[in-house]
Scaffold this motif. Structure first.
Motif, short mmCIF file in Angstrom:
data_model
loop_
_atom_site.label_atom_id
_atom_site.label_comp_id
_atom_site.label_asym_id
_atom_site.label_seq_id
_atom_site.Cartn_x
_atom_site.Cartn_y
_atom_site.Cartn_z
N ILE A 41 0.87 -1.29 0.00
CA ILE A 41 -0.15 -0.15 -0.06
C ILE A 41 0.83 1.21 0.21
N GLN A 42 1.93 1.21 0.81
CA GLN A 42 2.76 2.31 0.91
C GLN A 42 3.43 2.77 -0.38
N THR A 43 3.68 1.65 -1.15
CA THR A 43 4.47 1.78 -2.47
C THR A 43 3.35 2.39 -3.33
N LEU A 44 2.07 1.76 -3.43
CA LEU A 44 1.14 2.29 -4.42
C LEU A 44 0.76 3.70 -4.27
N GLU A 45 0.74 4.10 -2.64
CA GLU A 45 0.44 5.40 -2.43
C GLU A 45 1.30 6.39 -3.00
N ALA A 46 2.61 5.91 -3.11
CA ALA A 46 3.67 6.72 -3.53
C ALA A 46 3.77 6.88 -5.27
N GLU A 47 2.66 6.04 -5.91
CA GLU A 47 2.48 5.95 -7.27
C GLU A 47 3.61 5.42 -7.84
N THR A 48 4.02 4.46 -7.39
CA THR A 48 4.95 3.51 -7.91
C THR A 48 4.55 2.19 -8.12
N PRO A 49 4.83 1.46 -9.39
CA PRO A 49 4.27 0.43 -9.69
C PRO A 49 4.91 -0.76 -8.73
N LEU A 50 4.41 -2.02 -8.52
CA LEU A 50 4.85 -3.11 -7.66
C LEU A 50 5.93 -3.86 -8.48
N ARG A 51 6.12 -3.82 -9.68
CA ARG A 51 7.27 -4.37 -10.30
C ARG A 51 8.58 -3.73 -9.91
N ASN A 52 8.53 -2.65 -9.23
CA ASN A 52 9.53 -2.10 -8.94
C ASN A 52 10.22 -2.58 -7.75
N LEU A 53 9.30 -3.42 -6.95
CA LEU A 53 9.96 -3.78 -5.73
C LEU A 53 10.50 -4.92 -5.74
N GLU A 54 11.21 -5.36 -4.64
CA GLU A 54 11.81 -6.77 -4.64
C GLU A 54 11.03 -7.59 -3.62
N PHE A 55 10.75 -8.64 -3.97
CA PHE A 55 9.82 -9.64 -3.17
C PHE A 55 10.71 -10.81 -2.90
N THR A 56 10.46 -11.54 -1.75
CA THR A 56 10.82 -12.97 -1.70
C THR A 56 10.03 -13.64 -2.36
N GLU A 57 10.67 -15.01 -2.67
CA GLU A 57 9.71 -16.09 -3.40
C GLU A 57 8.41 -16.49 -2.40
N ARG A 58 8.55 -16.32 -1.11
CA ARG A 58 7.30 -16.60 -0.42
C ARG A 58 6.39 -15.33 -0.49
#
Length: 357
Positions: A160-177
């Motif tokens: 939510i914090q990322t999206l509120e900053a108008e940043t697409p989620l593909r910019n984030l790094e996520f663990t496999e889990r």
């Protein structure tokens, strides 16, 4: 593999869909409907193997494209069938960079602005989904206080914090889990994105340099994002020519291959796909698997019996096969290998699976 094709009106999106898939007809679905068709993945390696083996049948890898009706700015969340887009494995946003009549609501031709406008709409759609899930998790925690719910809530708060900053989620790094936890929510801004810039046929610099000529350098540098510049008009002319004439036409323009071929391959690799080959006098075929697929699972893409009764994979790299000239030549040179069930398949492996009935 399914890829959603979308864009604003008068971008040449449906023309590209026709060129990609060969599906004719301008009668388009009304808003909210879509067309679906299959495109072959061009692969010079398969063509070379076909020449080597002269098979009765040839089968390339394929990608499924979903063509959605164009929508005006600010209307994507209402007019696009978002649920159909969410089912896609990747997205292709067709943006316009050629002169001509422009819908009044869009203003001037501005590829970077169009990309940003559509991205915001997807981000807002994702934000609604994320906030709804976070609210549900908060309610669950008041009742059960489970540690796994607390961890998931922390993940969704970061989303939510990322999206509120108008940043697409593909910019984030996520663990496999974390990716497994998010998978069921099919966030649009998390999907791999290919931006197809439809340029003017006279814009040689734009077609050669791509993103740098259209203000898309920053976007092209983002994770899981690819920019391909092309001219639908040029591609349509190439598609109508005989092979020899097409090669001469492209040579005059300084083009090595049709941009549509690059676009299809870019879509394929953006999905994290690789190809392995099976060859013989009956058929030469390219098979699609995810990068990192083990040999036994790869055998299952051909037939479940091969996966169930898997014994070993007899294989050789494409370059080694071409160098040796034949399967037996690879055996003589020592490049033919036997691999077990956990061997991770590589792009370009030519394989014969041994299995027990």
């Amino acid at each position: 593999m399914r890829i959603g094709l979308f864009g604003f009106p008068l971008t040449g999106k449906s023309t590209l869909f026709r060129l990609l898939t060969g599906v004719e007809g301008s009668a388009f679905a009304k808003s909210g409907e879509a067309r679906m068709a299959i495109a072959r993945v061009p692969d010079p390696r398969l063509e070379r193997l076909i020449v080597m083996y002269g098979p009765k049948k040839r089968t390339p890898a394929t990608v499924e494209y979903l063509d959605l009706a164009g929508v005006e700015k600010g209307q994507a969340a209402k007019a696009l069938p978002l649920e159909q887009l969410r089912e896609a494995d990747a997205l292709v946003h067709v943006v316009r960079a050629f002169d001509g009549p422009v819908p009044r609501s869009k203003g001037s031709v501005d590829p970077a602005s169009d990309v940003a406008a559509m991205e915001i709409e997807f981000i807002l759609a994702d934000l609604m989904v994320a906030e709804k899930r976070a609210e549900k998790l908060e309610l669950q925690l008041t009742k059960t206080n489970r540690d796994e719910d607390r961890k998931e809530l922390e993940l969704f708060r970061r989303v939510i914090q990322t999206l509120e900053a108008e940043t697409p989620l593909r910019n984030l790094e996520f663990t496999e889990r974390e990716r497994v936890q998010l998978r069921g929510y099919t966030f649009l801004s998390l999907k791999p994105l290919l931006i197809a810039v439809n340029a003017d046929e006279s814009d040689a610099a734009g077609l050669a340099r791509g993103a740098a000529c259209f203000g898309l350098e920053e976007i092209a540098a983002r994770p899981q994002t690819v920019v391909v510049a092309l001219s639908a008009k040029i591609e349509a002319e190439i598609a109508e020519l005989e092979a020899e004439d097409a090669r001469a036409f492209m040579a005059d323009l300084g083009i090595d291959e049709p941009a549509l071929d690059r676009m299809i391959r870019a879509s394929y690799h953006l999905l994290g796909c690789v190809s392995f080959f099976t060859v013989g006098e009956d058929e030469c075929r390219a098979w699609t698997i995810r990068r990192g697929t083990p040999a036994r699972a790869a055998a299952g893409t051909i037939h479940s019996d091969l996966e169930r009764g898997f014994i070993r994979a007899e294989l050789v790299g494409y370059d080694d096969l071409i160098s040796a000239g034949s399967w037996n030549g690879c055996r003589d040179k020592g490049t033919l290998r036997l691999e077990g069930r956990d061997y991770v398949m590589r792009d370009g492996d030519v394989v014969n699976f041994r299995f027990a009935v």
